[in-house]
Structure formats: structure tokens, C-alpha cells
Design a protein around this motif. Sequence first.
Motif, short mmCIF file in Angstrom:
data_model
loop_
_atom_site.label_atom_id
_atom_site.label_comp_id
_atom_site.label_asym_id
_atom_site.label_seq_id
_atom_site.Cartn_x
_atom_site.Cartn_y
_atom_site.Cartn_z
N GLY A 37 5.63 3.40 18.90
CA GLY A 37 4.80 3.52 17.71
C GLY A 37 5.58 3.94 16.48
N VAL A 38 6.70 4.67 16.69
CA VAL A 38 7.49 5.15 15.54
C VAL A 38 8.23 3.99 14.86
N PRO A 39 9.12 3.25 15.56
CA PRO A 39 9.78 2.14 14.88
C PRO A 39 8.83 1.03 14.45
N MET A 40 7.76 0.82 15.21
CA MET A 40 6.81 -0.23 14.82
C MET A 40 5.99 0.16 13.59
N SER A 41 5.73 1.45 13.42
CA SER A 41 5.08 1.90 12.18
C SER A 41 5.97 1.59 10.98
N VAL A 42 7.25 1.88 11.15
CA VAL A 42 8.20 1.64 10.06
C VAL A 42 8.33 0.15 9.77
N LEU A 43 8.48 -0.66 10.80
CA LEU A 43 8.66 -2.10 10.61
C LEU A 43 7.46 -2.71 9.90
N ASN A 44 6.26 -2.36 10.35
CA ASN A 44 5.06 -2.92 9.72
C ASN A 44 4.90 -2.41 8.30
N LEU A 45 5.27 -1.16 8.08
CA LEU A 45 5.20 -0.59 6.73
C LEU A 45 6.12 -1.32 5.77
N ILE A 46 7.39 -1.48 6.14
CA ILE A 46 8.34 -2.09 5.19
C ILE A 46 8.01 -3.55 4.93
N VAL A 47 7.51 -4.25 5.95
CA VAL A 47 7.12 -5.65 5.74
C VAL A 47 5.89 -5.73 4.85
N ALA A 48 4.92 -4.83 5.07
CA ALA A 48 3.73 -4.80 4.22
C ALA A 48 4.11 -4.56 2.76
N ASP A 49 4.99 -3.61 2.55
CA ASP A 49 5.40 -3.27 1.18
C ASP A 49 6.12 -4.45 0.53
N GLN A 50 6.98 -5.10 1.30
CA GLN A 50 7.71 -6.25 0.78
C GLN A 50 6.78 -7.42 0.47
N LEU A 51 5.80 -7.67 1.32
CA LEU A 51 4.86 -8.76 1.09
C LEU A 51 4.03 -8.51 -0.17
N ASN A 52 3.70 -7.24 -0.43
CA ASN A 52 2.99 -6.91 -1.67
C ASN A 52 3.86 -7.19 -2.89
N LYS A 53 5.14 -6.89 -2.78
CA LYS A 53 6.07 -7.21 -3.88
C LYS A 53 6.15 -8.72 -4.08
N PHE A 54 6.19 -9.44 -2.97
CA PHE A 54 6.26 -10.90 -3.05
C PHE A 54 5.04 -11.47 -3.77
N THR A 55 3.85 -11.01 -3.42
CA THR A 55 2.63 -11.49 -4.07
C THR A 55 2.68 -11.22 -5.57
N SER A 56 3.17 -10.04 -5.92
CA SER A 56 3.28 -9.69 -7.34
C SER A 56 4.30 -10.56 -8.05
N ASP A 57 5.45 -10.82 -7.40
CA ASP A 57 6.50 -11.63 -8.02
C ASP A 57 6.05 -13.08 -8.20
N VAL A 58 5.32 -13.61 -7.23
CA VAL A 58 4.80 -14.98 -7.35
C VAL A 58 3.78 -15.06 -8.48
N GLU A 59 2.96 -14.05 -8.59
CA GLU A 59 1.94 -14.01 -9.65
C GLU A 59 2.60 -14.00 -11.03
N LYS A 60 3.70 -13.27 -11.15
CA LYS A 60 4.43 -13.25 -12.43
C LYS A 60 4.96 -14.64 -12.77
N GLU A 61 5.44 -15.35 -11.75
CA GLU A 61 5.97 -16.70 -11.96
C GLU A 61 4.86 -17.66 -12.39
N THR A 62 3.73 -17.60 -11.71
CA THR A 62 2.64 -18.54 -12.03
C THR A 62 2.05 -18.25 -13.41
N LYS A 63 2.07 -17.00 -13.83
CA LYS A 63 1.57 -16.66 -15.17
C LYS A 63 2.45 -17.26 -16.26
N LYS A 64 3.71 -17.56 -15.89
CA LYS A 64 4.61 -18.22 -16.84
C LYS A 64 4.36 -19.72 -16.91
#
Length: 720
Positions: free
Chosen positions: A479-506
Motif C-alpha cells: 500500500g505504501v509504494p502503490m499510494s506513491v505511484l498512484n499519487l504521482i501519476v494522478a498529479d502528472q495527469l492533472n498537469k497534462f490536462t492543464s498543459d493541453v488546455e493551454k495549447e488548445t486555448k492558443k
Amino acid sequence: MANIRFNALKELNTRTFKTPTPPAAAISEYFGELSFGLDKMKTALAPETFKKVEENIRKGKKIDKEMADAIAVAAKSWAMSKGITHYTHWFQPLTGGTAEKHDAFFNPQKGIEEFKGSALIQQEPDASSFPNGGIRSTFEARGYTAWDPSSPMFIMGGTLCIPTIFISYTGEALDNKSPLLRAMEAVDKASVKVCKLFDRNVSRVTASLGCEQEYFVIDRALFKARPDLVMSNRTLFGHSPARGQQLDDHYFGSIPTRVYNFMREFEIECLRLGIPVSTRHNEVAPSQFEVAPIFEEINVANDHNQLMMDVMDRVAAKHDLAVLFHEKPFAGLNGTGKHNNWSLITDTGVNLFQPRTSARENLLFLTFFVNTIKAVYDNADLLRASIASAGNDHRLGANEAPPAIISVFIGSQLTAVLDELEKNGNVQVEKGENLYMKLGIDKIPSIILDNTDRNRTSPFAFTGNKFEFRAVGGQANVGVPMSVLNLIVADQLNKFTSDVEKETKKGTEKRLAIINVLRSYIKDSKSVRFEGDGYSDEWVKEAEKRGLSNVKDTPRALDAYLTDEVVKMYERNDVLTKVEIEARHEILLENYVMNIQIESRVMGDLVNNHIIPTAIAYQNKLLTNAKGLAEIGVDNSGVKRTIEELSRFINEAKKGVDNMLEERKRLNKIEDLREKAIGYCDDVKMKYFDDIRYAVDKLELIVDDEDWPLVKYREMLFLR
């Protein structure tokens, strides 16, 4: 031959094989018979009630009192039909294991058996002695366990066990399940947002896990005759046998009959509990084996792994065997890992890490694939911290375990795909042209599942339709390493959604926006990808050039938890608060100190009370022999050299233990826990352990075999 070693060997010779009898010929007839999940609820609950319960569990919604009462009555009736009289909230405190407090269904005041929904949903165990990292004082004993309906109840040892989380009176998580559930929710939400860029029908993404468990098995009498194994779970002394794993003859070889019978019985018990074990085989080292289950939703998989280790311990005792989960129970041999095979699955049935035949679908695959690599690159130190322990420090970087350097292996074909996407990312696409073809995305072969090799030296490898986190230790709570893995991927995917949105707004077209963002991620994270031999000295040098961390010990690795970036990431994804993170950091440091303390104390006891007295007694025999030879004029130089060798290694062992004791006294006065942990690492373990062991192992080679008090490696590893 009166010493404990020979008594254990004598007991070993009395063993008889115990052949298990399955409850039915077909596994399908008894699989899950001791598990109370949705299948049993369906038959026990009213149709409308079951429909609500199923929907709430599937969507992660709260179970109300009316539903809880109905489930409690059904669970009690089912359990009592199997002769069960007690129930317990089964939770995972920050000890790394599990805990339980049993209560009876019987109410003596009413003279009846009862089980209310309120007792199912919540209990208040005495929580004062569990690790809390300073969250509350010892006298503030109140803590709550709360039912996790997403994980099935089960019967274990005559008790109905209810998987729960464990929190403090003020709501802080005091367990390993709570952050895992929160991280799962975070990666679900983040993944759904990304999936909707490709498929509006996706409404849920589930993290799944297949957890391969390695372990050693030795005779129980031999185990009990090794105080170091009993007290610290690993052999602190023991000379390597002439034959170890160098012949490669144990790996995938014929399973020894006695171990095979043990395997069959614990598999039967696991299957009855609904744990989908499917694979068994010999591992690399003699007396080392592996069991692997089929993939499950990650929270259930973690519960099942904890439960499976408990089952293995119990069944091993019935066969007069002992199971060793420690990451390095035997020096010089393959370590014990717990390979975590992780993937993300949509509610539409798509494995997001499965390359497809459709180029459009492969852009979805590449999106999650590249974002995961980027998440690992940005958070490599946190991933390293998530698998840090005193035991795993002995394993990482040796004997088929990955190094402490976090890198990602993806195979030559996918390396070529990412390189081409990086190179051609700025292509101009005219109307009617095939964007995927021009970018090379359509070239991802459908057979990549079979062509992606396994790099056994990589701590984080892509293996066809999943990532395998190989660096997790054998006795860890996943549960410890899997909490971390899911957390970092979740955070990165949120950044990705934001970065794509910035591109489409252009004004950038959505597909091109996605590709542009992925291309930048590929460039940024390229240094974490490595296809070569992770064991080599060359890789250590190369990793340093690339700026990759190589934190070899736990106290320093744990620093990653307390960086501002990590704390903010935990908090913005609602996985842990700063207080909860700091508490965990303190508990992990304290656990490290206590582990090294225990090992050093056991070393001192063995050297002073077992090894040195035995060596001196043998030395006295030789002195008598040397004196007798001299008296009759026979050359005694060989005996004298042996006596001198004995004296040398006795003195080295004694000096090392005495100095180590003084160092411990000094370190125990240090109040700062991090400073103390680093001191125990550098000034106790690193400074004395190997030297003391070297002297003792040399004495093992010199002292008469019939006098040596400790069971030897050749006996533990080869006698069954």
C-alpha cells in the motif's frame, strides 16, 4: 553433538510429508467460499437493497445505516452458518503488518447473537500502542476503525474479518490503507479527465495490481536454532556454502515434495479466501520460491497480499516449515522482492497501458505511457523513499535486485517510437494527411506485448501492458509504494490536462496539442529511461552524469517525503496532510533505528555468548594437541597456525562488538531522530556489521564442525 544445531538437524530427520486434501476437485467449487463479497450479498440481501449496495461500492459512495444494518445481518448469518462466533475489524497500522481485536456476536445481556450495522461500520480499538509519529500522546488512546466496503469480508482463524481503515480521534490516517484509497481516488479522477479527451464514455478508471511474492522456506527447527533469524528475520552470520545459486539449477526446477505440499495447502486456503493465486515456481536461490496472483483492483490486491502472507505463515507451521519474507535473509544470494505489476483499467474495459492496433487508440496509450514515465522522472526520489527500509537496503543493487537508482525500462521498440515522436513532433499536417502515420504512431506493433523484454535489473519496467515496480521489498506493505505511484501519476495527469488546455486555448487542434505536450514530456524525462544493465558500475557513473539520484540508505532516502514539492503534491491531491506525512517520516526513521538496534544486539549476543566461547573451547583443544605434539617431538606448526588464526578472529569479533556497543550508547543520547538514524546507518551498520561478520564467518571455517553452534547455510538451504 548436544548443541542446539545438532538437535535441530536431528529433529529435521523425523519429518514426514503432509499431503493436503482439497475441499473439492475443481477450484471453481471452493474459490471464495470464505469470502463475503458482492456474490454472497446478492443472494443474502433483498434485490433493491443489493442494487443500492452494489452501486455505492462501485462508485465509492457511503453506505448508509439502513444498508449497513442489512449487510451486518447477512454477514452474521453467513459467518454463523460456518461456525463463526466472533468478528473483528482487520486493519493495517503503521507497523507494516495487520492488526485485529476480536468481539463476540453473542450479547449476554440479551442472550442472543447480534451484529448491528453500527458495529460493522465503525469500532474504537485501544490505539495507544500503535505508531503515530507524534500525532497524539500515549494517553490519548482513542482511534477509530472504519469499514472499507470495497474489500470483501473474510473468515480467518475462526473469525469474521472486516477490512477497515484506521484513523485518529482527530481524523488523521494512522494506517497504510487510507492513503492508498485516497490515491486511488486521485488517479481515478485525473485519468477520467484525460480519457475524456479521447472517449466521452469513460466515467471511471481503476488501478489494478498483480503482486508477485518471493519468499524462502526452511525447516522450522533450523529456523528456531538461529537466534538471528528469530529476532531479526535475517542471518547476521553464516559463511557462503560451496554451492549456492551459481549453477542456476534451482530456478524453475522441480519443486521439492515437502515444499510442494506446503504450497498446495496454502494455495487452497488462499483460494477459499478469494485470493486468486495462479502461479508457483522455484526462484533463483536454493530454497527460494515465488507465488503470483491474478490482477485485482489495487486495494483488494494489497489486502490479499497481507492476508496471503499470514496464511503462508500459518500453513508453514503445520508443515514444520518457516517462511522468510525478509529482503535479504541470506547474504550472497538472491534477495526477496515483491514485484508490483501495475496498470490502469477504464470502466469501458480498456487497459490504458495496452498498445492497440488502432493508431488513434495508440495515442491514448502513449498519453498514459509518457505521463507515467514523466511522473517517475519528476518523483524518482519519492519512489525511492516509498520502498526504503532497513531490509531493502541490503537487497537493492545486488543479486538480481534493481539498484537504488530509479530508472525506467521500456524496450527497444517503444524507445524507437518515443524517439520518432520526439523528432517528428513539429511536423506540418495538411488536410487529409494521416497525422498518426507522419508521426510514426501507427507503427506501434500489436505484438509488442510479446516483444517487450523484461529487464531484471530495472526497478521500474514496462512489460507489455503494465509497469512492473520491481524494487519493492519482500516484506513490505505494498500500500505504501502503490499510494506513491498512484499519487504521482494522478498529479502528472492533472498537469497534462492543464498543459493541453493551454495549447488548445492558443487555437491548436486537440490532437496536435496532445502530441505537442507529449513531445515536451518525452524530451524532459529522457534521462530516466535506461535499457542496459542496472547492476553495472558503468550505469552508476552514467546515472550520475544524467543527474539521477543514487540514495543507498533509508535514513537519507526518507528525506524525499519532507520536501516542499512533495508535501504540496500530497495536499493538493488530498492524499495526506503535512502532519500525516511528518508523522510517517518519523515512524519510518524510528523503525529503521529499532531494526539496526535489534540486529546489533543480536550480533553482540551471538558473538559473546555463542561464537567466542565455542571458538575458545576449540582453541583449548588445539593447545592441548600442540603441547602433546611438542612433547613427543612432532612438528606442530600447522596446529599453531590454526591457533593463531583463531586468536586473530576471536579478537577481531570481540573488539568489533565492544566498539559497536559503545557507539550505540553514544547514538542513543541523540534526540534528533534523523541524526540518530543516520548515525545507526553510518556508525553502526556500515562501520561494524561487515567486519564482525567477516571474523565470525572465518571462525566458522576453522572451528570443528561438530562444535559450531549455529545452523550453517548449507543446512538451511539444502536440507528439507
